[in-house]
Motif scaffolding. Sequence first.
Motif, mmCIF file in Angstrom:
data_model
loop_
_atom_site.group_PDB
_atom_site.id
_atom_site.type_symbol
_atom_site.label_atom_id
_atom_site.label_comp_id
_atom_site.label_asym_id
_atom_site.label_seq_id
_atom_site.Cartn_x
_atom_site.Cartn_y
_atom_site.Cartn_z
ATOM 1 N N ILE A 131 34.182 37.720 42.426
ATOM 2 C CA ILE A 131 34.097 39.009 41.735
ATOM 3 C C ILE A 131 34.093 40.121 42.776
ATOM 4 O O ILE A 131 34.577 41.210 42.554
ATOM 5 N N LEU B 255 42.706 35.860 40.814
ATOM 6 C CA LEU B 255 42.485 36.010 39.372
ATOM 7 C C LEU B 255 42.456 34.657 38.659
ATOM 8 O O LEU B 255 41.580 34.393 37.841
ATOM 9 N N PHE C 189 34.016 36.049 24.661
ATOM 10 C CA PHE C 189 34.204 35.537 26.025
ATOM 11 C C PHE C 189 35.035 34.256 26.015
ATOM 12 O O PHE C 189 35.810 34.008 26.942
ATOM 13 N N LEU D 201 39.255 32.568 38.429
ATOM 14 C CA LEU D 201 38.159 32.962 37.541
ATOM 15 C C LEU D 201 38.114 32.071 36.298
ATOM 16 O O LEU D 201 37.073 31.872 35.688
ATOM 17 N N GLN D 202 39.262 31.532 35.959
ATOM 18 C CA GLN D 202 39.383 30.628 34.828
ATOM 19 C C GLN D 202 38.580 29.342 35.058
ATOM 20 O O GLN D 202 38.100 28.723 34.124
ATOM 21 N N TYR E 190 26.879 42.081 24.540
ATOM 22 C CA TYR E 190 27.121 43.197 23.634
ATOM 23 C C TYR E 190 26.044 43.178 22.564
ATOM 24 O O TYR E 190 26.021 42.311 21.704
ATOM 25 N N TYR F 81 30.435 32.004 35.297
ATOM 26 C CA TYR F 81 29.505 32.853 36.027
ATOM 27 C C TYR F 81 28.443 33.392 35.081
ATOM 28 O O TYR F 81 28.746 33.876 33.993
ATOM 29 N N GLU G 47 31.208 44.218 34.479
ATOM 30 C CA GLU G 47 31.232 43.244 35.570
ATOM 31 C C GLU G 47 31.450 41.840 35.015
ATOM 32 O O GLU G 47 32.215 41.052 35.561
ATOM 33 N N ARG G 48 30.793 41.561 33.896
ATOM 34 C CA ARG G 48 30.938 40.248 33.268
ATOM 35 C C ARG G 48 32.381 40.039 32.780
ATOM 36 O O ARG G 48 32.951 38.962 32.897
ATOM 37 N N LEU G 49 32.926 41.114 32.235
ATOM 38 C CA LEU G 49 34.312 41.088 31.760
ATOM 39 C C LEU G 49 35.251 40.795 32.920
ATOM 40 O O LEU G 49 36.205 40.028 32.795
ATOM 41 N N LEU G 50 34.939 41.393 34.067
ATOM 42 C CA LEU G 50 35.801 41.225 35.233
ATOM 43 C C LEU G 50 35.583 39.869 35.909
ATOM 44 O O LEU G 50 36.295 39.517 36.840
ATOM 45 N N ALA G 51 34.592 39.102 35.425
ATOM 46 C CA ALA G 51 34.424 37.735 35.915
ATOM 47 C C ALA G 51 35.254 36.765 35.075
ATOM 48 O O ALA G 51 35.183 35.565 35.270
ATOM 49 N N THR G 52 36.011 37.277 34.127
ATOM 50 C CA THR G 52 36.964 36.449 33.373
ATOM 51 C C THR G 52 38.361 36.805 33.881
ATOM 52 O O THR G 52 38.541 37.832 34.532
ATOM 53 N N PRO G 53 39.341 35.966 33.559
ATOM 54 C CA PRO G 53 40.679 36.238 34.123
ATOM 55 C C PRO G 53 41.422 37.403 33.459
ATOM 56 O O PRO G 53 42.640 37.488 33.600
ATOM 57 N N ILE G 54 40.715 38.272 32.770
ATOM 58 C CA ILE G 54 41.402 39.419 32.148
ATOM 59 C C ILE G 54 41.937 40.334 33.252
ATOM 60 O O ILE G 54 41.312 40.501 34.299
ATOM 61 N N ARG G 55 43.130 40.874 33.014
ATOM 62 C CA ARG G 55 43.717 41.778 34.006
ATOM 63 C C ARG G 55 43.210 43.193 33.771
ATOM 64 O O ARG G 55 42.840 43.542 32.659
ATOM 65 N N LEU H 201 38.582 35.316 25.885
ATOM 66 C CA LEU H 201 39.018 35.836 27.190
ATOM 67 C C LEU H 201 39.324 34.691 28.154
ATOM 68 O O LEU H 201 40.167 34.812 29.042
ATOM 69 N N MET H 202 38.620 33.574 27.966
ATOM 70 C CA MET H 202 38.852 32.418 28.828
ATOM 71 C C MET H 202 40.023 31.581 28.334
ATOM 72 O O MET H 202 40.277 30.483 28.841
ATOM 73 N N ALA I 60 24.509 40.388 30.540
ATOM 74 C CA ALA I 60 25.573 41.319 30.180
ATOM 75 C C ALA I 60 26.115 40.891 28.824
ATOM 76 O O ALA I 60 27.033 40.098 28.743
#
Lengths: 350, 244
Positions: free
Chosen positions: B57, B75, B103, B78-79, B91, B83, A188-196, B106-107, B89
């Motif tokens: 989300i 999408l 992260f 989200l940038q 690793y 959040y 869920e956290r991953l999907l809160a970033t702009p990753i497709r 990813l941003m 959450a």
Amino acid sequence: MRIRALVIRIIRQFLRDKRTLALLIVAPLLVLSLMYLVFDGDDYVPKLGTVDLPDAVVQQLEKGSVDLHSYPNTAEADAALQAQDIDGYLSLDGTQPHLKLEGSEPSKNRAVQMLVARTFSDLTSDRAQAGTAGMPKIEPKVDYLHGGEDMTTFDSLGPIFIGVFAFFFVFLIAGVSFLKERTSGTLERLLATPIRRWEIVVGYMVGFGIFMGIQAVLIATYCIHVLGLMMDGSLGLVLLVTLLLAAAALSLGMLLSTLANTEFQMIQFIPIVIVPQIFFSGLFDLDTMSPWISWLSHIMPLTYGSEALKNIMLRGEGWSGIASDTYVLIGISAVFIAANVLALRKYRKI
Amino acid sequence: MATSDDICLRAAGISRSFGGRQVLQDIDLDIQKSEIFGLLGPSGAGKTTLVKLFAGIDEATTGSVDLLGTRLPKLSMLQRIGYMAQSDALYMELSARENLQFFGELMGLGGQALKRRMNHVVELVGLGEHLRKPVSSYSGGMKRRLSLAIALIHEPEVLILDEPTVGIDPVMRQSIWDELRQIRAAGATIIVTTHVMDEADKCDRLGMVRDGRLIAVGTPEGLKQDTGSHTIEEAFLYYGGVRP
Ligand SMILES: Nc1ncnc2c1ncn2[C@@H]1O[C@H](COP(=O)(O)OP(=O)(O)OP(=O)(O)O)[C@@H](O)[C@H]1O
Ligand SMILES: [Mg+2]
């Protein structure tokens, strides 16, 4: 960029998780070694009892590899058979030879029957020779198209095992890893970033692909060079097929993990997904099965993988011999990958 | 024009149901730019569900959410959002540094910019000396702080924090709130859910959520006046139906 970040993260997690690393790399080697010891044992020497046989027959029997026990009458031989001291005994019913077998183990039955049949055919041909002196003894010469006299059970099953283990361990590890991503909330956290969504799936394929590649090289070289598995074709093709099989296992594992909520539920997929595939992968002869069952085998990745591996390793075929199986494997993985991208919609629509 | 320039988030008639069960009902809310907006409400009221809709989300069953003039979910938005989920959450096998780096990348951060931001946010949440330890060896409060650092890594315009200070000691909480005010001063908008009453007092405006409805919105002072209470806690109890 994002895929790269995901791949690096997966590699780091893998390297920290020694147990999983061992499961992926050491476990297949260990199990394959055990298989080797089980299937590659020496030929079985049958234990045969004899009751009142003519000397000529006994002498002829002794020429083969056999463990002979002689008994004065059939009653005692029966007792020995009952106690499993012998696999069978041979007696004479008047002039008719009579073979009685213990019967509970097909492989032993066959060994005894072959021994007795060979003995009598040798006896008759000896007599024929004695009768018509000078005539050459006719014995068929046997040639093999594939394999050879010294091909063991392990040789013929080896390619299947390579496929099965590549599939099994990758399926389990990929499924559990992706499940963890979901249950720990990091998905869920991953999907809160702009990753497709497709970037996540590709990242997983590549990250795991690296370890699957290492596993494939290790399993194949270990089987061929250390265990002496028969290998007539090219190692490169073996690795290609193993990797494609692992890719199918990875994408299937990821997909099914979305249907599981705990690691234990992931384990429950083994009897449903893995075991039938092993049955259909060529361990058993499918030609004698009813057609609708053998049709099932066409939807199983392992069928194509092990067929391709057998073609390479046992029949020495090149690319043309495995091309169609390879394309099917690629197609199966592509379908699973697309299904994964779609399944992630459940967690984020965009 | 309905969307004026100083509105950060506009929720219009949003409802959310899970398999027939209505969790949020008819919520209308405008959040201004550069304010700290607090969401207050009993457990199970629907705060987490609501901020997930704000972050794009999750999607509302009916109604719409516009963030910075853009309809969610989208999408690319989200940038611009940072959040922080209610449950950490992270690793566990990786170190704090590796989590941040992941992260951050990813941003879309990288190289020197990423390093600079990492140093900054780590300093901010006071995790400097524990950066190389695996997260599995962290205490609950440390994990919370790391989650906050991750939410801040890309200098988002909108910060959405779901109970950010649970398990964090008063001293650290104080410094985190100081930082939130600085972030607000720099122009960012902060949406925060909380159970802690003295934190609620620090918000510019508050929204009271109960049984999936937004029952009151106003400044802490205003809410206290409206309900004739001396503390936010009393106001909370009033809206909760416990106090007349
Ligand atoms: N994915 C979901 N499926 C079904 N029901 C859900 C789901 N997510 C939340 N709910 C329900 O919605 C309601 C509100 O949950 P939510 O997590 O938003 O509450 P909350 O206000 O954040 O509570 P807390 O203060 O305890 O965090 C709960 O009754 C919960 O059971
Ligand atoms: Mg919540």
